[in-house]
Design an enzyme around this catalytic site. Structure first.
Site, PDB file in Angstrom:
ATOM      1  N   THR A 106       0.860  -1.188   0.000  1.00 58.57           N
ATOM      2  CA  THR A 106       0.000   0.000   0.000  1.00 58.57           C
ATOM      3  C   THR A 106       0.893   1.233   0.000  1.00 58.57           C
ATOM      4  O   THR A 106       1.721   1.400   0.901  1.00 58.57           O
ATOM      5  CB  THR A 106      -0.903  -0.019   1.251  1.00 58.57           C
ATOM      6  OG1 THR A 106      -1.703  -1.199   1.201  1.00 58.57           O
ATOM      7  CG2 THR A 106      -1.784   1.218   1.305  1.00 58.57           C
ATOM      8  N   GLU A 142      -6.168  -9.892   7.320  1.00 58.68           N
ATOM      9  CA  GLU A 142      -5.553 -10.875   8.207  1.00 58.68           C
ATOM     10  C   GLU A 142      -6.670 -11.655   8.899  1.00 58.68           C
ATOM     11  O   GLU A 142      -7.699 -11.100   9.249  1.00 58.68           O
ATOM     12  CB  GLU A 142      -4.654 -10.175   9.231  1.00 58.68           C
ATOM     13  CG  GLU A 142      -3.408  -9.609   8.562  1.00 58.68           C
ATOM     14  CD  GLU A 142      -2.508  -8.835   9.527  1.00 58.68           C
ATOM     15  OE1 GLU A 142      -2.567  -9.072  10.730  1.00 58.68           O
ATOM     16  OE2 GLU A 142      -1.755  -7.971   9.043  1.00 58.68           O
ATOM     17  N   LYS A 195      -6.862   2.298  -2.662  1.00 56.91           N
ATOM     18  CA  LYS A 195      -6.580   1.257  -1.661  1.00 56.91           C
ATOM     19  C   LYS A 195      -6.633   1.839  -0.243  1.00 56.91           C
ATOM     20  O   LYS A 195      -7.298   1.297   0.648  1.00 56.91           O
ATOM     21  CB  LYS A 195      -5.208   0.629  -1.952  1.00 56.91           C
ATOM     22  CG  LYS A 195      -4.594  -0.149  -0.812  1.00 56.91           C
ATOM     23  CD  LYS A 195      -5.429  -1.340  -0.368  1.00 56.91           C
ATOM     24  CE  LYS A 195      -5.041  -1.756   1.041  1.00 56.91           C
ATOM     25  NZ  LYS A 195      -5.914  -2.754   1.612  1.00 56.91           N
ATOM     26  N   ASN A 199      -9.639   1.497   3.235  1.00 60.76           N
ATOM     27  CA  ASN A 199      -9.451   1.316   4.672  1.00 60.76           C
ATOM     28  C   ASN A 199      -9.990   2.503   5.466  1.00 60.76           C
ATOM     29  O   ASN A 199     -10.520   2.334   6.562  1.00 60.76           O
ATOM     30  CB  ASN A 199      -7.972   1.056   4.984  1.00 60.76           C
ATOM     31  CG  ASN A 199      -7.604  -0.384   4.661  1.00 60.76           C
ATOM     32  OD1 ASN A 199      -8.473  -1.259   4.624  1.00 60.76           O
ATOM     33  ND2 ASN A 199      -6.331  -0.643   4.406  1.00 60.76           N
ATOM     34  N   ASN A 210     -20.144   2.514  15.929  1.00 60.67           N
ATOM     35  CA  ASN A 210     -19.884   2.614  17.366  1.00 60.67           C
ATOM     36  C   ASN A 210     -20.568   3.824  17.986  1.00 60.67           C
ATOM     37  O   ASN A 210     -21.067   3.751  19.109  1.00 60.67           O
ATOM     38  CB  ASN A 210     -18.379   2.641  17.632  1.00 60.67           C
ATOM     39  CG  ASN A 210     -17.787   1.247  17.531  1.00 60.67           C
ATOM     40  OD1 ASN A 210     -18.483   0.264  17.781  1.00 60.67           O
ATOM     41  ND2 ASN A 210     -16.529   1.154  17.156  1.00 60.67           N
ATOM     42  N   CYS A 253     -34.230  17.411   4.797  1.00 66.97           N
ATOM     43  CA  CYS A 253     -34.138  16.216   5.652  1.00 66.97           C
ATOM     44  C   CYS A 253     -32.752  15.958   6.229  1.00 66.97           C
ATOM     45  O   CYS A 253     -32.623  15.733   7.428  1.00 66.97           O
ATOM     46  CB  CYS A 253     -34.578  14.989   4.863  1.00 66.97           C
ATOM     47  SG  CYS A 253     -36.298  15.114   4.375  1.00 66.97           S
ATOM     48  N   ARG A 317     -35.150  24.707   0.899  1.00 67.42           N
ATOM     49  CA  ARG A 317     -34.676  24.728   2.292  1.00 67.42           C
ATOM     50  C   ARG A 317     -33.256  24.159   2.385  1.00 67.42           C
ATOM     51  O   ARG A 317     -32.977  23.086   1.878  1.00 67.42           O
ATOM     52  CB  ARG A 317     -35.635  23.913   3.180  1.00 67.42           C
ATOM     53  CG  ARG A 317     -36.945  24.639   3.421  1.00 67.42           C
ATOM     54  CD  ARG A 317     -37.940  23.757   4.120  1.00 67.42           C
ATOM     55  NE  ARG A 317     -38.413  22.677   3.258  1.00 67.42           N
ATOM     56  CZ  ARG A 317     -39.279  21.743   3.647  1.00 67.42           C
ATOM     57  NH1 ARG A 317     -39.732  21.729   4.878  1.00 67.42           N
ATOM     58  NH2 ARG A 317     -39.669  20.815   2.812  1.00 67.42           N
TER      59      ARG A 317
HETATM   60  N1  LIG Z   1      -1.191  -7.262   6.410  1.00 63.58           N
HETATM   61  C1  LIG Z   1      -2.239  -7.181   5.636  1.00 63.58           C
HETATM   62  O1  LIG Z   1      -3.278  -7.805   5.860  1.00 63.58           O
HETATM   63  C2  LIG Z   1      -2.233  -6.278   4.416  1.00 63.58           C
HETATM   64  C3  LIG Z   1      -3.364  -6.222   3.596  1.00 63.58           C
HETATM   65  C4  LIG Z   1      -3.316  -5.395   2.479  1.00 63.58           C
HETATM   66  C5  LIG Z   1      -2.195  -4.656   2.182  1.00 63.58           C
HETATM   67  N2  LIG Z   1      -1.118  -4.740   3.022  1.00 63.58           N
HETATM   68  C6  LIG Z   1       0.072  -3.960   2.669  1.00 63.58           C
HETATM   69  O2  LIG Z   1       1.094  -4.871   2.275  1.00 63.58           O
HETATM   70  C7  LIG Z   1       2.382  -4.387   2.662  1.00 63.58           C
HETATM   71  C8  LIG Z   1       3.077  -5.406   3.537  1.00 63.58           C
HETATM   72  O3  LIG Z   1       2.337  -5.587   4.726  1.00 63.58           O
HETATM   73  P1  LIG Z   1       2.724  -6.681   5.805  1.00 63.58           P
HETATM   74  O4  LIG Z   1       1.716  -6.614   6.882  1.00 63.58           O
HETATM   75  O5  LIG Z   1       2.933  -7.991   5.115  1.00 63.58           O
HETATM   76  O6  LIG Z   1       4.130  -6.116   6.287  1.00 63.58           O
HETATM   77  P2  LIG Z   1       5.269  -6.845   7.154  1.00 63.58           P
HETATM   78  O7  LIG Z   1       6.056  -5.764   7.758  1.00 63.58           O
HETATM   79  O8  LIG Z   1       4.646  -7.890   8.019  1.00 63.58           O
HETATM   80  O9  LIG Z   1       6.130  -7.628   6.078  1.00 63.58           O
HETATM   81  C9  LIG Z   1       6.923  -6.946   5.168  1.00 63.58           C
HETATM   82  C10 LIG Z   1       8.182  -7.772   4.915  1.00 63.58           C
HETATM   83  O10 LIG Z   1       8.979  -7.063   3.973  1.00 63.58           O
HETATM   84  C11 LIG Z   1      10.345  -7.376   4.291  1.00 63.58           C
HETATM   85  N3  LIG Z   1      11.251  -6.438   3.635  1.00 63.58           N
HETATM   86  C12 LIG Z   1      11.515  -5.150   3.949  1.00 63.58           C
HETATM   87  N4  LIG Z   1      12.432  -4.643   3.117  1.00 63.58           N
HETATM   88  C13 LIG Z   1      12.769  -5.624   2.236  1.00 63.58           C
HETATM   89  C14 LIG Z   1      13.638  -5.696   1.130  1.00 63.58           C
HETATM   90  N5  LIG Z   1      14.364  -4.653   0.751  1.00 63.58           N
HETATM   91  N6  LIG Z   1      13.717  -6.861   0.479  1.00 63.58           N
HETATM   92  C15 LIG Z   1      12.987  -7.911   0.842  1.00 63.58           C
HETATM   93  N7  LIG Z   1      12.126  -7.903   1.875  1.00 63.58           N
HETATM   94  C16 LIG Z   1      12.021  -6.763   2.564  1.00 63.58           C
HETATM   95  C17 LIG Z   1      10.362  -7.294   5.792  1.00 63.58           C
HETATM   96  O11 LIG Z   1      11.500  -7.927   6.323  1.00 63.58           O
HETATM   97  C18 LIG Z   1       9.059  -8.023   6.136  1.00 63.58           C
HETATM   98  O12 LIG Z   1       9.261  -9.403   6.323  1.00 63.58           O
HETATM   99  C19 LIG Z   1       2.117  -3.045   3.362  1.00 63.58           C
HETATM  100  O13 LIG Z   1       2.224  -2.011   2.413  1.00 63.58           O
HETATM  101  C20 LIG Z   1       0.682  -3.175   3.810  1.00 63.58           C
HETATM  102  O14 LIG Z   1       0.071  -1.916   4.000  1.00 63.58           O
HETATM  103  C21 LIG Z   1      -1.101  -5.544   4.113  1.00 63.58           C
END
Ligand SMILES: NC(=O)c1ccc[n+]([C@@H]2O[C@H](COP(=O)([O-])OP(=O)(O)OC[C@H]3O[C@@H](n4cnc5c(N)ncnc54)[C@H](O)[C@@H]3O)[C@@H](O)[C@H]2O)c1
Length: 430
Positions: A106, A142, A195, A199, A210, A253, A317
């Site tokens: 993202t 997740e 994206k 959220n 809520n 309204c 109105r």
């Molecule tokens: N977690 C989710 O459910 C979810 C859902 C949609 C989008 N996203 C997006 O996806 C992206 C990743 O999220 P995440 O929760 O998996 O993050 P995370 O931090 O859990 O995992 C990211 C991984 O990238 C690795 N990394 C960092 N620099 C690197 C490099 N130069 N080379 C190789 N690996 C490298 C880190 O070591 C880590 O293991 C974010 O942008 C997040 O916003 C996450």
């Protein structure tokens, strides 16, 4: 991906993660992932390495899903995306043939165009014809990641032109296990921003529910039942209705029922900042619309389509158009207004007493036809975006300037002008 038959090499800078995947173990707790990783590993389709170059050379597609954590000001931190783009660019310099790069992290709007594409093309020495770079926002959640992967709520692919590039459409559809027809092809920036907005919208919904729940619980009403009923309406409530940028809300309204709900919350000592902020945001937007309406390039003879709070009604109105008309008149513009429903009401006497009592200063400004409006106007402020009016305006030899308050992009304003005014307004309203 491995279950769908792809051979996947995960690249990470963290030793623990590479070791875990290398031994067929997951790096996260998530339903089904343990089984899928073990199975993929056993069948030789899941690998892990620290070596990005090796991974790029042995594959056809690079999926970038590195973290983009928040900085102190809330802006997303792009260092990991930049490092990955560099790794991929360097590796592609030594790789023959075409390659597809898919950003799934993202990121803020402009990241692909200003960071990912230039880095990869410059370091690889390749052209955009040899390397296809797209962004596909990730919508999985997740806890239900695998289920969401197989049934995504939406499939959006951002490309430079907002259309499928080269012959990659089929490869992308195959990668995502969806039909090509199910893909929404948009421009990079639209994909990037939407994206985050998804959220934000979810956060807004949780907060709304809520505040409703808190109010209901103090008022002795079943909040779950109220929200169940509210979400049953798929025509106006859970739908695209009311979700188009443009005019502020008004009418008899929405403002009234909003005020009444806030009064009820106050009576029950329920603090509801989201509900309270709605009217303020609408006032800010009214002001923004007024300021936009006077960007007439020095023209003084102005026309406006619409006066009632929406088309085909004479209800004035709380109409934002009345506010805008009064603002223009107050600034000395020579204004004419075309609203057939209000003009008919005035002429037939249907709502004449209301018009005479509340807007006597505007009644004289009404004209009966689009031609009369166009004869008068050097600039037209669109609040309804009437296609008929636009078509008539464009064929005129002295076509008027169009200022489109519906934000549908039918005016001649540039993005710079727009953002400057929004900033000035933000400063003014603060
Ligand atoms: N977690 C989710 O459910 C979810 C859902 C949609 C989008 N996203 C997006 O996806 C992206 C990743 O999220 P995440 O929760 O998996 O993050 P995370 O931090 O859990 O995992 C990211 C991984 O990238 C690795 N990394 C960092 N620099 C690197 C490099 N130069 N080379 C190789 N690996 C490298 C880190 O070591 C880590 O293991 C974010 O942008 C997040 O916003 C996450």
């Amino acid at each position: 991906l491995s279950k769908e038959g792809h051979i996947v090499t995960g690249v990470d800078i963290m030793k623990d993660k590479v070791d875990a995947i290398g031994h067929g173990r997951p790096t996260v707790i998530e339903p089904d992932v343990e089984r899928l990783i073990a199975q993929g590993h056993q069948e030789g389709r899941v690998h892990a390495t620290h070596d990005a170059e090796l991974a790029v050379h042995s594959t056809e597609v690079s999926l970038v899903c590195v973290g983009t954590p928040s900085g102190r000001d809330g802006a997303l931190h792009m260092d990991y995306v930049a490092a990955t783009a560099k790794d991929i660019g360097d590796a592609l310099a030594e790789k023959e043939g075409r390659h597809l790069v898919v950003l799934r992290s993202t990121v803020p709007p402009g990241t692909v165009e200003e960071l990912v594409v230039p880095t990869i093309l410059e370091l690889s020495g390749k052209t955009a014809d040899e390397i296809c770079i797209v962004i596909i926002p990730e919508f999985l959640r997740e806890g239900t990641a695998v289920a969401d992967y197989h049934a995504p709520p939406l499939v959006v692919v951002g490309t430079s032109e907002g259309e499928p590039e080269q012959d990659h459409a089929a490869a992308i559809a195959d990668l995502l296990s969806v039909e090509v027809d199910h893909i929404q092809w948009v421009q990079y920036r639209q994909a990037e921003l939407m994206k985050s907005l998804c959220n934000v919208f979810h956060a807004l919904k949780v907060t709304f529910a809520n505040e409703v729940g808190a109010l209901c619980s103090e008022a002795g009403i079943d909040g779950h039942e109220v929200m169940r009923l509210l979400t049953l309406d798929r025509k106006l409530n859970i739908s695209a209705a009311y979700l188009r940028p443009g005019m502020p809300f008004g009418g008899s309204c929405l403002p009234k029922d909003l005020a009444a709900t806030i009064a009820l919350a106050n009576q029950h000592y329920v603090n509801a900042p989201l509900l309270r902020s709605i009217a303020e945001s609408n006032e800010v937007h009214k002001r923004r619309s007024c300021e936009a309406a006077i960007r007439c390039n020095g023209h003084r003879r102005v026309g406006m389509d619409g006066l009632a709070f929406k088309a085909d009604t004479d209800d004035l109105r709380e109409s934002p158009m009345v506010t805008i008309a009064e603002f223009l008149i107050g600034k000395g513009y020579d204004l004419r207004i075309y609203d057939p429903a209000v003009d008919t009401a005035r002429l037939t006497g249907t709502n004449r007493s209301f018009i005479e009592e509340h807007i006597p200063h505007l009644a004289d400004r009404l004209v009966g036809t689009t031609d009369e409006l166009l004869d008068h106007s050097e600039a037209i402020v669109l609040t309804r975006g009437s296609e008929e009016l636009l078509a008539a305006a464009h064929v005129r030899p002295d076509a008027p300037q169009i200022i489109d308050l519906t934000l549908a992009g039918r005016d001649s304003l540039t993005a710079t002008q727009e953002s400057e005014t929004v900033e000035q307004l933000a400063a003014a309203t603060t």
